[in-house]
Design a protein around this motif. Sequence first.
Motif, PDB file in Angstrom:
ATOM      1  N   SER B 321       0.854  -1.178   0.000  1.00  0.00           N
ATOM      2  CA  SER B 321       0.000   0.000   0.000  1.00  0.00           C
ATOM      3  C   SER B 321       0.896   1.236   0.000  1.00  0.00           C
ATOM      4  CB  SER B 321      -0.871  -0.032   1.254  1.00  0.00           C
ATOM      5  OG  SER B 321      -1.279   1.276   1.553  1.00  0.00           O
ATOM      6  N   MET B 322       0.680   2.099  -0.979  1.00  0.00           N
ATOM      7  CA  MET B 322       1.517   3.301  -1.074  1.00  0.00           C
ATOM      8  C   MET B 322       1.348   4.197   0.147  1.00  0.00           C
ATOM      9  SD  MET B 322       3.455   3.207  -3.702  1.00  0.00           S
ATOM     10  CE  MET B 322       4.103   4.853  -3.544  1.00  0.00           C
ATOM     11  N   TYR B 323       0.213   4.029   0.863  1.00  0.00           N
ATOM     12  CA  TYR B 323       0.011   4.843   2.063  1.00  0.00           C
ATOM     13  C   TYR B 323       1.014   4.478   3.146  1.00  0.00           C
ATOM     14  CZ  TYR B 323      -4.388   5.694  -0.283  1.00  0.00           C
ATOM     15  OH  TYR B 323      -5.331   6.029  -1.216  1.00  0.00           O
ATOM     16  N   GLN B 324       1.562   3.266   3.038  1.00  0.00           N
ATOM     17  CA  GLN B 324       2.484   2.824   4.091  1.00  0.00           C
ATOM     18  C   GLN B 324       3.947   2.928   3.669  1.00  0.00           C
ATOM     19  OE1 GLN B 324       1.408  -0.696   6.353  1.00  0.00           O
ATOM     20  NE2 GLN B 324      -0.506  -0.766   5.208  1.00  0.00           N
ATOM     21  N   ILE B 325       4.180   3.414   2.459  1.00  0.00           N
ATOM     22  CA  ILE B 325       5.569   3.549   1.997  1.00  0.00           C
ATOM     23  C   ILE B 325       5.997   5.004   2.162  1.00  0.00           C
ATOM     24  CG2 ILE B 325       6.972   3.583  -0.126  1.00  0.00           C
ATOM     25  CD1 ILE B 325       5.819   0.942  -0.835  1.00  0.00           C
ATOM     26  N   TYR B 326       7.140   5.185   2.768  1.00  0.00           N
ATOM     27  CA  TYR B 326       7.598   6.559   2.991  1.00  0.00           C
ATOM     28  C   TYR B 326       7.901   7.236   1.652  1.00  0.00           C
ATOM     29  CZ  TYR B 326      10.491  10.527   4.137  1.00  0.00           C
ATOM     30  OH  TYR B 326      11.005  11.795   4.202  1.00  0.00           O
ATOM     31  N   MET B 327       7.315   8.399   1.457  1.00  0.00           N
ATOM     32  CA  MET B 327       7.541   9.144   0.213  1.00  0.00           C
ATOM     33  C   MET B 327       7.774  10.607   0.587  1.00  0.00           C
ATOM     34  SD  MET B 327       7.595   8.856  -3.132  1.00  0.00           S
ATOM     35  CE  MET B 327       6.835   7.294  -3.523  1.00  0.00           C
ATOM     36  N   PRO B 328       8.946  11.136   0.311  1.00  0.00           N
ATOM     37  CA  PRO B 328       9.171  12.534   0.654  1.00  0.00           C
ATOM     38  C   PRO B 328       8.370  13.441  -0.284  1.00  0.00           C
ATOM     39  CG  PRO B 328      11.014  11.685  -0.574  1.00  0.00           C
ATOM     40  CD  PRO B 328      10.072  10.552  -0.409  1.00  0.00           C
ATOM     41  N   ASP B 329       8.336  14.689   0.046  1.00  0.00           N
ATOM     42  CA  ASP B 329       7.552  15.623  -0.750  1.00  0.00           C
ATOM     43  C   ASP B 329       8.317  15.960  -2.031  1.00  0.00           C
ATOM     44  OD1 ASP B 329       5.496  17.192  -1.335  1.00  0.00           O
ATOM     45  OD2 ASP B 329       6.070  18.876  -0.024  1.00  0.00           O
TER      46      ASP B 329
END
Lengths: 266, 464
Positions: B321-329
């Motif tokens: 789930s992309m909601y649980q993968i850290y993604m910087p701004d």
Amino acid sequence: MTKVVIMGEEIMSSVIGPTGPEQRRLANNVMKEALNRAGLPFKSISYVVATGYGRINVPFADKQITEITCHARGVASFFPDARTIIDIGGQDSKGIKINNGRPIDFVMNDKCAAGSGRFLEIIADTLGIKIEEMGELALQSKNPAVISNICTIFAEQEVVDKLAEGIPLKNLVAGILESLANRVSRMVKRLKIEREVILTGGVAKNAGMVQALSDKLGYPVSVPPEPLLTGAVGATLLGKEIAQKAKERDESPERKERSLKEIEIL
Amino acid sequence: MAEEKKKHKKRRTATEAAASIGPMVKEFISGTLRAKEEGRKVAFTFIVCLYDEILRAMDILPVWTENFAGICGAKRDAERFLERSESLGLSRSLCTYALCGIGFDQWREELGEMPPDAPWGGQVRPDMMLSSGQILCDPRNKWYQASQLYMPDVPVYNIDLPYPLYEDDVEFTDVRDYYVKHIIEELRGLVAFLEKQTGTKMDYDRLSETVDLGERTWNLIWETYDLRRAVPTPMGTGDAMNTMVPMCFMMGTQEAYDFFLGLNKELKEKVARKEGVVEDEKYRLLWGGGLPSWFALSDFNYFNSKGAVFPAETTYRMIESMYQIYMPDTNDPIERLAWRWFGYWVFWHNKARKRPGSHPDVEWLIQYIEDYKIDGIVMHEAFSCRTWHLGLIWQLNQLAKIYKPIPVLVLGKDGKKEKTNRELPSLVLESDIIDITTYSEVDTRNRIDAFIETLESVAKSKVH
Ligand code: SF4
């Protein structure tokens, strides 16, 4: 080998007959022989369970159960505290973890002859000795030869070379048993072995093998009185249980149509 | 061989979506043949390299060479290509996908046309080959170099896609920025190479849209597969071996997104109707690792015939789930790809660190065992793929050591029954991905029968 056990209150007769491509059709003959010995007509048998690789080739069986479950049950009837079963048969070897006579985990080697009794048969043949002699010979050895090849064909060649080098027969045989014990114990260790450990299958009759396996595992290994028959005994006990449960419910067990004919295999 | 092929019937799937995959793959293969005729660029490549969106945004058609080998295997028609590779001097113990692909390509090059009766029209001659250095998978590095011997004019471009291995006393955040920076550089290098090959510049707005679509597809797949938690489960691993096609081969396309929308709807309807893979669901199994034997997918149906279903698998679950993968701004699509790659591979690290003796792969199993109410684990050791199969037995051993969810009574030393907890039963199947000579249906099904009986006896021994 095809085995039949007939049981009433206790074992009434048992037969060990050959298997092989032709005999596979002829489970009916071994059954007839067992009935003769027990002095019983076929219709008096209330339930038949078939097990082993050939279980689908037994048209008169009411139920097929794999050898894993049958071995567990058979061994527990001889050794109620058994926890680990090692079965080394002619075509495969397996390890079974049991609890209260029921299998809870297993491993199997059905891929490679070097982990089965066939390995010993081939090497005995190469050495010109009888397979029954191997155990005693190995126990006389103080210095087992190291057999490094893990493939049966190459191990066979290695044994021939070592014999030519003058390595005594007893050391060679002891080395071969160690090699088999090594392979089997590596496989079975995946189950996290617990005591009591029981060895079944034809190889269990070989005292040298029992010793080699026990050394490799670091546990004593016990052998049932008829190590070739434990699977068949287990099948019989499971069959008896099914028949008895049905009786308690005042029903007759679900049975297949019975015929003691040989089967046709395409 | 002809006999083998004749006997092989179409497999029954539980979902309509999975049944639609066969024609989709067929069209996919013919599409590459058509594209080639129309002069579009075609690139050989590998799945799980995470640059799918880059290729899509540049209108380069990927040819997944693992997929073509898998098709040959599923059609039970890989042997002649494997043999060909062997006679070229390659060992049979190498990855059989690679052997099949190299054998096929060499034959096509020698003939100057497709080999006779090439499966589904055959594998097209590529304009370029994109490989990637990844931990353990040597074919990802070496396969195309070997193929290049027979296609010396086709360029190979290799990129490095590393991820940190797990160590329980080292925080991956210490090395994270270094890794991500390196991956970004590698991806930019790939874009420069592709620009040169196609003679067109990358349209970064288009790439952003494609990456965005890819990320939405990840989430949609995650939500869709999560529906399989239902009891009875509406879809099993047998079907997931079909639905992996849009996930692994079509990421970043509207078609993939729409496919999973359809599957999502179908599964929701099945769950509402309580319609399971089998009528009477008895055992819920986890396919805990290993690529399947493509020629023996009907073994899943055999499991089903015994009341056993697979609500989950770790194989080809190449999304989180992309909601649980850290993604910087960041709005830079290349950066997003690099962060997604890194986040995917370290996804289980933190969870594993919290349980002594655990490991990300083991933690993954535990999570699925709990989420999907699993009764037993099945793994497949495919001898020729070290990448996916190395460590499977270790994972099972480790799992058994640290996770014992089954309460049972055992006979204690004093002869009294004691309550204790046991590990989940497991089954290891042994064969290969496409090498049918390693497979025995009788032995495999004998093992399955024994495993089902073991599950039955474990269920009986369980104390509630
Ligand atoms: S080694 Fe395994 S992961 Fe690598 S290409 Fe072959 S099958 Fe795929």
